[in-house]
Write a protein that holds these residues in place. Structure first.
Motif, short mmCIF file in Angstrom:
data_model
loop_
_atom_site.label_atom_id
_atom_site.label_comp_id
_atom_site.label_asym_id
_atom_site.label_seq_id
_atom_site.Cartn_x
_atom_site.Cartn_y
_atom_site.Cartn_z
N PRO A 128 72.17 69.70 -31.04
CA PRO A 128 73.59 69.90 -31.31
C PRO A 128 74.06 71.32 -31.02
N GLU A 129 73.26 72.31 -31.32
CA GLU A 129 73.66 73.70 -31.07
C GLU A 129 73.83 73.95 -29.58
N ALA A 130 72.93 73.39 -28.77
CA ALA A 130 73.04 73.58 -27.32
C ALA A 130 74.29 72.90 -26.78
N PHE A 131 74.57 71.69 -27.28
CA PHE A 131 75.78 71.01 -26.81
C PHE A 131 77.03 71.75 -27.28
N ALA A 132 77.02 72.25 -28.50
CA ALA A 132 78.18 72.99 -29.01
C ALA A 132 78.45 74.22 -28.16
N ARG A 133 77.39 74.86 -27.66
CA ARG A 133 77.58 76.06 -26.83
C ARG A 133 78.26 75.71 -25.50
N ILE A 134 77.80 74.63 -24.84
CA ILE A 134 78.42 74.32 -23.55
C ILE A 134 79.84 73.78 -23.76
N LEU A 135 80.08 73.13 -24.90
CA LEU A 135 81.43 72.67 -25.21
C LEU A 135 82.37 73.86 -25.42
N ASP A 136 81.94 74.83 -26.21
CA ASP A 136 82.80 76.00 -26.47
C ASP A 136 83.05 76.80 -25.20
N ASP A 137 82.06 76.86 -24.32
CA ASP A 137 82.27 77.56 -23.05
C ASP A 137 83.30 76.81 -22.19
N ALA A 138 83.18 75.49 -22.15
CA ALA A 138 84.11 74.70 -21.35
C ALA A 138 85.53 74.79 -21.88
N LEU A 139 85.69 74.90 -23.20
CA LEU A 139 87.03 74.98 -23.79
C LEU A 139 87.80 76.20 -23.29
N HIS A 140 87.09 77.27 -22.97
CA HIS A 140 87.75 78.50 -22.51
C HIS A 140 88.15 78.43 -21.04
N ARG A 141 87.65 77.42 -20.32
CA ARG A 141 87.87 77.40 -18.87
C ARG A 141 88.52 76.11 -18.38
N SER A 142 89.01 75.29 -19.28
CA SER A 142 89.48 73.96 -18.89
C SER A 142 90.81 73.62 -19.56
N ASP A 143 91.41 72.54 -19.05
CA ASP A 143 92.61 71.97 -19.68
C ASP A 143 92.27 70.72 -20.49
N LEU A 144 91.17 70.08 -20.13
CA LEU A 144 90.66 68.95 -20.91
C LEU A 144 89.17 68.81 -20.63
N ILE A 145 88.48 68.10 -21.52
CA ILE A 145 87.04 67.94 -21.41
C ILE A 145 86.70 66.46 -21.38
N ILE A 146 85.73 66.10 -20.52
CA ILE A 146 85.15 64.76 -20.52
C ILE A 146 83.67 64.90 -20.82
N THR A 147 83.18 64.10 -21.77
CA THR A 147 81.75 64.09 -22.04
C THR A 147 81.20 62.70 -21.73
N SER A 148 79.90 62.65 -21.48
CA SER A 148 79.23 61.40 -21.17
C SER A 148 77.97 61.29 -22.00
N GLY A 149 77.84 60.19 -22.73
CA GLY A 149 76.65 59.95 -23.55
C GLY A 149 76.79 60.54 -24.94
N GLY A 150 75.90 60.12 -25.84
CA GLY A 150 75.80 60.74 -27.16
C GLY A 150 76.84 60.34 -28.17
N ILE A 151 77.44 59.12 -28.04
CA ILE A 151 78.47 58.74 -29.02
C ILE A 151 78.18 57.38 -29.67
N SER A 152 77.02 56.81 -29.42
CA SER A 152 76.70 55.52 -30.02
C SER A 152 76.33 55.68 -31.49
N LYS A 153 75.86 54.60 -32.11
CA LYS A 153 75.62 54.63 -33.55
C LYS A 153 74.17 54.94 -33.92
N GLY A 154 73.31 55.18 -32.92
CA GLY A 154 71.92 55.45 -33.21
C GLY A 154 71.66 56.92 -33.50
N ALA A 155 70.38 57.29 -33.48
CA ALA A 155 69.98 58.68 -33.69
C ALA A 155 70.14 59.47 -32.38
N TYR A 156 70.10 60.79 -32.52
CA TYR A 156 70.17 61.71 -31.37
C TYR A 156 71.49 61.59 -30.61
#
Length: 409
Positions: A243-271
């Motif tokens: 989660p910390e690694a993903f949060a870092r790339i998310l925060d970096d993208a927020l400073h350089r984008s108008d919107l963000i698209i992510t892929s994967g990691g939203i289902s109901k299981g672990a990880y």
């Protein structure tokens, strides 16, 4: 915010409406920028472009041949003295002596006094040589009317006329017209900056995957879809399941984008790293009544919209086409790619209760052939298709010849 598991899945229409509302602030007042012509291909004009010159810039010859007065060639054959030569690019004004002809090349300025061009095919040089016109005589074998093979100044467009309409997506032919009119830069709509983040320890962006690993197809697919929809990729990054690694790339993208698209990691299981990071930031994690692409999430982080798609390759592409392609094209000023009705070439069955987006291939007669299977991992099958077959949730089976709605891929 996670929806109540007992709640009914959200409809495709409701989720599409939510996505469109989130993007409204980005498309209400599109920004503009000026770009040079060599970087303008595919861009959309911010307003109408008016010509600052007449085109053609001057009267010029449409054919290689001889500039004459039409009155001098009414009776043919007639022999005329060749009083000079006008190549293309000739920069000094020339006058035609009545009763003579001037040899002229395509695109060269038509001399004052001349009102027709006789193509070289309708002439014969009876005295003199092509490389020495001193004392030359040309025989004209066919009469010409005034104006024949003469391109008049402004016959294509007049100064002040609209050269290109607003909201024109610039193709090579448009750039040619702008260049011919001396335009060096053009005002176009600014493109939305889209950050693309893929997640999963199993993803390999380069090199050979090890056991249990896969190539990251979603990063390249989303980048291509974004650019095809008239936006630009501002950030493309990937993280594992930390989660910390993903949060870092998310925060970096927020400073350089108008919107963000992510892929994967939203289902109901672990990880499920995207879900874990976005939920504390107010994400709406839900299930949409569609297949593929059921798991969906949206969030507004730091005032910026974030759209989280499921990670299977077909699910990611279908999610973009159904929910984001239309709003992004609208923001870019591109025409809507509307679904249309065609006929099925063979029967198909569908899972009841969920709207299906099956893969199909249009045949030469405008009907659609189902291809591959319905599973969301069949990325090669997706590549063989050119449309999505939209099967309503209440439909379990369709017969050959039935009308179906298809979405262009």
């Amino acid at each position: 915010m996670t929806r109540d598991p007992s709640a009914q899945p959200r409809s495709v229409e409701d989720h599409a409406g939510l996505v469109a509302r989130m993007l409204e602030p980005l498309s209400d007042e599109p920004a503009m920028e000026s770009v040079p012509l060599d970087r303008a291909l595919g861009r959309v004009t911010a307003g109408e472009v008016r010509s600052e010159v007449d085109l053609p810039l001057f009267r010029n010859a449409q054919m290689d041949g001889y500039a004459v007065r039409a009155a001098d060639v009414r009776s043919v054959p007639v022999a005329l003295e060749v009083s000079g030569d006008i190549p293309a690019g000739h920069t000094s004004p020339v006058s035609l002596i009545p009763g003579t002809a001037l040899r002229i090349m395509t695109g060269a300025p038509v001399p004052t006094g001349a009102d027709a061009i006789v193509p070289v095919e309708d002439t014969e040089l009876v005295l003199g040589r092509d490389d020495d016109l001193s004392g030359a005589i040309v025989e004209i074998r066919r009469p010409r009317e005034r104006g024949e093979y003469v391109r008049e100044r402004g016959s294509d467009v007049r100064r002040g006329d609209v050269l290109l309409a607003a909201a024109t997506r610039l193709a090579p032919r448009h750039l040619a017209a702008l260049a011919a009119a001396g335009v060096e830069t053009v005002s176009v709509r600014s493109r939305l900056r889209v950050g693309i983040l893929t997640s999963g320890t199993e993803l390999v962006a380069g090199g050979k995957p090890g056991f249990g690993q896969v190539y990251d197809a979603n990063g390249i697919a989303l980048a291509a879809l974004v650019e095809e929809a008239g936006a630009i990729v501002s950030v493309r990054a990937s993280s594992g399941d930390d989660p910390e690694a993903f949060a870092r790339i998310l925060d970096d993208a927020l400073h350089r984008s108008d919107l963000i698209i992510t892929s994967g990691g939203i289902s109901k299981g672990a990880y499920e790293v995207v879900r874990e990071v976005l939920l504390p930031r107010g994400a709406d994690v839900t299930t949409v009544a569609m297949q593929p692409g059921g798991p969906q999430a949206t969030a507004v982080v730091g005032g910026m919209p974030v759209f989280a798609f499921p990670g299977n390759p077909v699910s990611t592409q279908v999610s973009f086409i159904v929910f984001l392609r239309g709003p992004l094209r609208a923001a870019a000023g591109l025409p809507e790619l509307k679904p249309r009705e065609v006929a099925l070439t063979e029967p198909l069955r569908s899972v009841p209760g969920r709207r299906q987006f099956l893969r199909g291939l249009l045949d030469g007669e405008g009907a659609v052939v189902p291809v591959s299977g319905p599973s969301s991992h069949l990325v090669a099958g997706m590549a063989r298709a050119d449309v999505l077959i939209d099967v309503p949730a209440e439909v379990e089976a369709l017969q050959s010849g039935a009308a179906v709605t298809v979405w262009t891929l």
